[in-house]
Scaffold this motif. Structure first.
Motif, PDB file in Angstrom:
ATOM      1  N   GLY A  83       0.823  -1.250   0.247  1.00 21.49           N
ATOM      2  CA  GLY A  83      -0.028   0.027   0.101  1.00 21.49           C
ATOM      3  C   GLY A  83       0.934   1.208   0.659  1.00 21.49           C
ATOM      4  N   GLN A 114       3.339   2.092  -1.557  1.00 17.89           N
ATOM      5  CA  GLN A 114       4.568   1.562  -2.810  1.00 17.89           C
ATOM      6  C   GLN A 114       3.184   2.042  -3.696  1.00 17.89           C
ATOM      7  OE1 GLN A 114       6.985  -1.550  -3.570  1.00 17.89           O
ATOM      8  NE2 GLN A 114       7.143  -1.846  -0.981  1.00 17.89           N
ATOM      9  N   LEU A 115       2.510   1.486  -3.860  1.00 21.71           N
ATOM     10  CA  LEU A 115       1.470   1.307  -4.198  1.00 21.71           C
ATOM     11  C   LEU A 115       0.236   2.993  -4.770  1.00 21.71           C
ATOM     12  CD1 LEU A 115      -0.103  -2.247  -4.895  1.00 21.71           C
ATOM     13  CD2 LEU A 115       1.421  -0.863  -6.762  1.00 21.71           C
ATOM     14  N   HIS A 116      -0.142   3.710  -3.182  1.00 25.96           N
ATOM     15  CA  HIS A 116      -0.612   4.972  -2.705  1.00 25.96           C
ATOM     16  C   HIS A 116       0.262   5.875  -1.789  1.00 25.96           C
ATOM     17  CE1 HIS A 116      -4.294   2.469  -4.039  1.00 25.96           C
ATOM     18  NE2 HIS A 116      -3.820   2.045  -3.265  1.00 25.96           N
ATOM     19  N   GLU A 123       2.062   8.923  -0.386  1.00 26.16           N
ATOM     20  CA  GLU A 123       1.435  10.399   0.480  1.00 26.16           C
ATOM     21  C   GLU A 123       0.637  11.093  -0.757  1.00 26.16           C
ATOM     22  OE1 GLU A 123       3.682  12.605   3.371  1.00 26.16           O
ATOM     23  OE2 GLU A 123       4.903  10.330   3.827  1.00 26.16           O
ATOM     24  N   THR A 127      -2.331  10.840  -1.963  1.00 25.70           N
ATOM     25  CA  THR A 127      -2.495   9.905  -3.137  1.00 25.70           C
ATOM     26  C   THR A 127      -4.003   9.242  -2.204  1.00 25.70           C
ATOM     27  OG1 THR A 127      -0.944   9.038  -4.463  1.00 25.70           O
ATOM     28  CG2 THR A 127      -3.098   7.251  -4.887  1.00 25.70           C
ATOM     29  N   PRO A 128      -5.040   9.477  -2.383  1.00 23.41           N
ATOM     30  CA  PRO A 128      -6.396   7.996  -1.792  1.00 23.41           C
ATOM     31  C   PRO A 128      -6.327   6.805  -1.880  1.00 23.41           C
ATOM     32  CG  PRO A 128      -6.891  10.422  -3.892  1.00 23.41           C
ATOM     33  CD  PRO A 128      -5.487  10.328  -3.048  1.00 23.41           C
ATOM     34  N   ALA A 129      -5.608   6.101  -1.166  1.00 30.29           N
ATOM     35  CA  ALA A 129      -6.131   4.321  -1.182  1.00 30.29           C
ATOM     36  C   ALA A 129      -7.041   4.617  -2.364  1.00 30.29           C
ATOM     37  CB  ALA A 129      -6.305   4.042  -0.209  1.00 30.29           C
ATOM     38  N   ALA A 168      -8.527   5.346  -4.739  1.00 29.33           N
ATOM     39  CA  ALA A 168      -8.025   6.124  -6.299  1.00 29.33           C
ATOM     40  C   ALA A 168      -7.358   4.701  -6.492  1.00 29.33           C
ATOM     41  CB  ALA A 168      -7.106   7.135  -5.766  1.00 29.33           C
ATOM     42  N   ARG A 169      -7.778   5.043  -8.348  1.00 34.39           N
ATOM     43  CA  ARG A 169      -7.314   4.397  -9.247  1.00 34.39           C
ATOM     44  C   ARG A 169      -6.545   4.844 -10.033  1.00 34.39           C
ATOM     45  NH1 ARG A 169      -8.035  -1.033  -6.952  1.00 34.39           N
ATOM     46  NH2 ARG A 169     -10.369  -1.249  -6.592  1.00 34.39           N
ATOM     47  N   SER A 223      -4.426  -3.029 -10.692  1.00 32.41           N
ATOM     48  CA  SER A 223      -5.062  -2.426  -9.775  1.00 32.41           C
ATOM     49  C   SER A 223      -4.888  -3.915  -8.901  1.00 32.41           C
ATOM     50  CB  SER A 223      -6.577  -2.509  -9.563  1.00 32.41           C
ATOM     51  OG  SER A 223      -7.665  -2.007 -10.301  1.00 32.41           O
ATOM     52  N   SER A 226      -8.468  -2.854   2.003  1.00 34.77           N
ATOM     53  CA  SER A 226      -8.443  -1.934   0.919  1.00 34.77           C
ATOM     54  C   SER A 226     -10.092  -1.689   0.016  1.00 34.77           C
ATOM     55  CB  SER A 226      -6.987  -2.139   0.177  1.00 34.77           C
ATOM     56  OG  SER A 226      -7.392  -2.888  -1.075  1.00 34.77           O
TER      57      SER A 226
END
Length: 71
Positions: A40, A42-44, A46, A48-50, A52-53, A63, A69
């Protein structure tokens, strides 16, 4: 125990999480949580909303399946 760093693709990480999901919860829940937190972060990053796609073609294919999540 000293930490180690692994570099895995998102697909490989999801395969590991699937396999862990077949094991007894009490044995793997901490490991699943640790993987989810690290993925999380790394993928989201700071800001960036968790939830968000990424936009654009193929976005759904990247995804992640991160425990805890929203789908």
């Amino acid at each position: 125990m000293p930490p180690i760093t692994l570099t895995l693709t998102l697909e490989q990480t999801n395969t590991i999480l699937e396999a862990l999901g077949q094991m007894p919860y009490v044995r793997v829940y901490e490991l699943i949580e640790a993987i989810g937190q690290q993925a999380g972060a790394q993928l989201h990053p700071e800001g960036t909303p968790a939830g968000a796609r990424p936009a654009g073609p193929g976005a759904a294919a990247t995804s992640p399946v991160v425990p805890g999540s929203p789908a």
